[in-house]
Design a protein around this motif. Structure first.
Motif, mmCIF file in Angstrom:
data_model
loop_
_atom_site.group_PDB
_atom_site.id
_atom_site.type_symbol
_atom_site.label_atom_id
_atom_site.label_comp_id
_atom_site.label_asym_id
_atom_site.label_seq_id
_atom_site.Cartn_x
_atom_site.Cartn_y
_atom_site.Cartn_z
ATOM 1 N N GLY A 135 23.345 65.902 -5.965
ATOM 2 C CA GLY A 135 22.263 65.041 -6.417
ATOM 3 C C GLY A 135 22.733 64.015 -7.431
ATOM 4 N N GLY A 136 23.560 64.457 -8.381
ATOM 5 C CA GLY A 136 24.076 63.521 -9.371
ATOM 6 C C GLY A 136 24.983 62.473 -8.761
ATOM 7 N N ALA A 137 25.861 62.901 -7.859
ATOM 8 C CA ALA A 137 26.772 61.952 -7.210
ATOM 9 C C ALA A 137 25.999 60.976 -6.322
ATOM 10 C CB ALA A 137 27.815 62.704 -6.385
ATOM 11 N N ALA A 138 24.973 61.464 -5.641
ATOM 12 C CA ALA A 138 24.185 60.582 -4.780
ATOM 13 C C ALA A 138 23.442 59.533 -5.604
ATOM 14 C CB ALA A 138 23.208 61.397 -3.940
ATOM 15 N N LEU A 139 22.888 59.939 -6.738
ATOM 16 C CA LEU A 139 22.221 58.967 -7.601
ATOM 17 C C LEU A 139 23.215 57.933 -8.121
ATOM 18 C CD1 LEU A 139 19.760 61.253 -9.575
ATOM 19 C CD2 LEU A 139 19.121 59.319 -8.142
ATOM 20 N N ASP A 140 24.423 58.366 -8.487
ATOM 21 C CA ASP A 140 25.445 57.416 -8.928
ATOM 22 C C ASP A 140 25.886 56.503 -7.783
ATOM 23 O OD1 ASP A 140 25.397 58.439 -11.483
ATOM 24 O OD2 ASP A 140 27.180 59.678 -11.235
ATOM 25 N N ALA A 141 25.916 57.043 -6.579
ATOM 26 C CA ALA A 141 26.272 56.224 -5.423
ATOM 27 C C ALA A 141 25.194 55.175 -5.146
ATOM 28 C CB ALA A 141 26.496 57.101 -4.191
ATOM 29 N N VAL A 142 23.931 55.554 -5.360
ATOM 30 C CA VAL A 142 22.839 54.587 -5.215
ATOM 31 C C VAL A 142 22.929 53.519 -6.302
ATOM 32 C CG1 VAL A 142 20.329 54.313 -5.466
ATOM 33 C CG2 VAL A 142 21.246 56.137 -4.024
ATOM 34 N N TYR A 143 23.052 53.984 -7.549
ATOM 35 C CA TYR A 143 23.167 53.063 -8.681
ATOM 36 C C TYR A 143 24.247 53.565 -9.628
ATOM 37 C CZ TYR A 143 22.254 50.227 -12.714
ATOM 38 O OH TYR A 143 22.410 49.349 -13.765
ATOM 39 N N PRO A 144 25.372 52.836 -9.730
ATOM 40 C CA PRO A 144 25.526 51.451 -9.285
ATOM 41 C C PRO A 144 26.397 51.240 -8.038
ATOM 42 C CG PRO A 144 27.134 51.921 -10.970
ATOM 43 C CD PRO A 144 26.381 53.209 -10.735
ATOM 44 N N ASP A 145 27.000 52.292 -7.490
ATOM 45 C CA ASP A 145 28.154 52.111 -6.604
ATOM 46 C C ASP A 145 27.853 51.330 -5.326
ATOM 47 O OD1 ASP A 145 29.610 53.605 -8.452
ATOM 48 O OD2 ASP A 145 29.288 55.486 -7.367
ATOM 49 N N ALA A 146 26.846 51.772 -4.551
ATOM 50 C CA ALA A 146 26.641 51.168 -3.232
ATOM 51 C C ALA A 146 26.226 49.709 -3.333
ATOM 52 C CB ALA A 146 25.602 51.965 -2.444
ATOM 53 N N ALA A 163 27.909 45.553 0.268
ATOM 54 C CA ALA A 163 27.077 46.255 -0.701
ATOM 55 C C ALA A 163 25.644 46.383 -0.184
ATOM 56 C CB ALA A 163 27.098 45.504 -2.035
ATOM 57 N N TRP A 164 24.965 47.458 -0.608
ATOM 58 C CA TRP A 164 23.593 47.707 -0.159
ATOM 59 C C TRP A 164 22.802 48.342 -1.294
ATOM 60 C CZ3 TRP A 164 20.330 46.206 3.376
ATOM 61 C CH2 TRP A 164 19.140 46.923 3.565
ATOM 62 N N THR A 165 21.570 47.875 -1.506
ATOM 63 C CA THR A 165 20.686 48.409 -2.535
ATOM 64 C C THR A 165 19.649 49.331 -1.910
ATOM 65 O OG1 THR A 165 20.948 46.485 -3.980
ATOM 66 C CG2 THR A 165 18.981 47.830 -4.309
ATOM 67 N N VAL A 166 19.692 50.605 -2.275
ATOM 68 C CA VAL A 166 18.648 51.560 -1.903
ATOM 69 C C VAL A 166 17.496 51.363 -2.880
ATOM 70 C CG1 VAL A 166 18.052 53.988 -1.616
ATOM 71 C CG2 VAL A 166 20.368 53.193 -1.074
#
Length: 239
Positions: A135-146, A163-166
């Motif tokens: 969950g933490g990694a996915a949130l970081d992947a959403v913001y800011p990584d992806a 790049a893509w913004t969820v």
């Protein structure tokens, strides 16, 4: 929150096979029922789960991948991806963030569903350490990584992934849900998906009653009344 009409693509990121089915399969069935495309990204193969001691880890992993694909079909999902991390040892690393960001850029979802990274002291089962790490990694992947074209530049240079913004994230299993989905019409499909995970649930006495009781309680918490079922989420606006 996103309007239902704005959700055309959903990505579900979970730690193990069966996590999505316990947390969100009823909601997924509602999405697919109205034509939304849903993709599953499962970080591990679940090789440390199950109760059959005759299977080694590789045998259990193969079994559980098959169970997850069958469960996905029960709720209208045919795109299931496995990242191959080791069950029980997931930590919130840059590699995991990159691998989830890659899938986000491939799928380009409007909504991402994943585990809450917070520990839930009222109900400990959703707070498995793998869940919290994913969950933490996915949130970081959403913001800011992806969304950041300069993060993990190899994803663009080597793979052509823009790049893509969820725009929104829904978290399952956390201590502070603020959004409920009435799944009364899809509870049978959720149960079918869960029964697909025979290696995990076949030993549970009166499993169906357990599921109906748990999600019936969520419906009461949501104010839907008796004889209804609901799944609970915490919503996170990211745009």
């Amino acid at each position: 929150m996103l309007d239902a009409a704005e959700i055309e693509q959903v990505l579900v990121v979970t730690a193990h096979p069966d996590d999505v089915d316990f947390g969100a399969a009823g909601t997924v069935a509602l999405f697919t029922g109205r034509g939304v495309k849903v993709t599953y990204c499962v970080v591990t193969d679940g090789d440390a789960g199950g109760f059959d001691r005759e299977l080694d880890n590789s045998g259990m992993a193969e079994l559980r991948r098959g169970e997850q694909r069958t469960a996905a079909k029960a709720v209208g999902v045919d795109d299931v991806r496995f990242l191959g991390y080791s069950d029980g040892t997931v930590v919130q690393t840059l590699d995991l963030r990159r691998d989830i960001a890659r899938v986000i850029r491939q799928v380009r979802p409007d909504l991402l569903i994943t585990h809450s990274p917070e520990r839930n002291y009222r109900f400990i089962a959703p707070s498995h350490p793998d869940h919290r790490a994913v969950g933490g990694a996915a949130l970081d992947a959403v913001y800011p990584d992806a969304r950041n074209p300069y993060a993990f530049p190899e994803l663009f240079k080597d793979e052509g992934l823009e790049a893509w913004t969820v725009r929104e994230v829904w978290l399952t299993g956390g201590p502070t849900p603020n959004h409920y989905v009435d799944i009364t019409d899809t509870i049978d499909r959720k149960l079918a998906a869960l029964h697909s995970h025979a290696s995990q649930v076949s030993h549970v006495e009166d499993f169906e009653s357990f599921v109906r009781s748990r999600f019936g309680e969520a419906a009461l918490a949501a104010g839907y009344g008796e004889d209804r079922y609901a799944e609970a989420f915490q919503t996170v606006t990211t745009a």
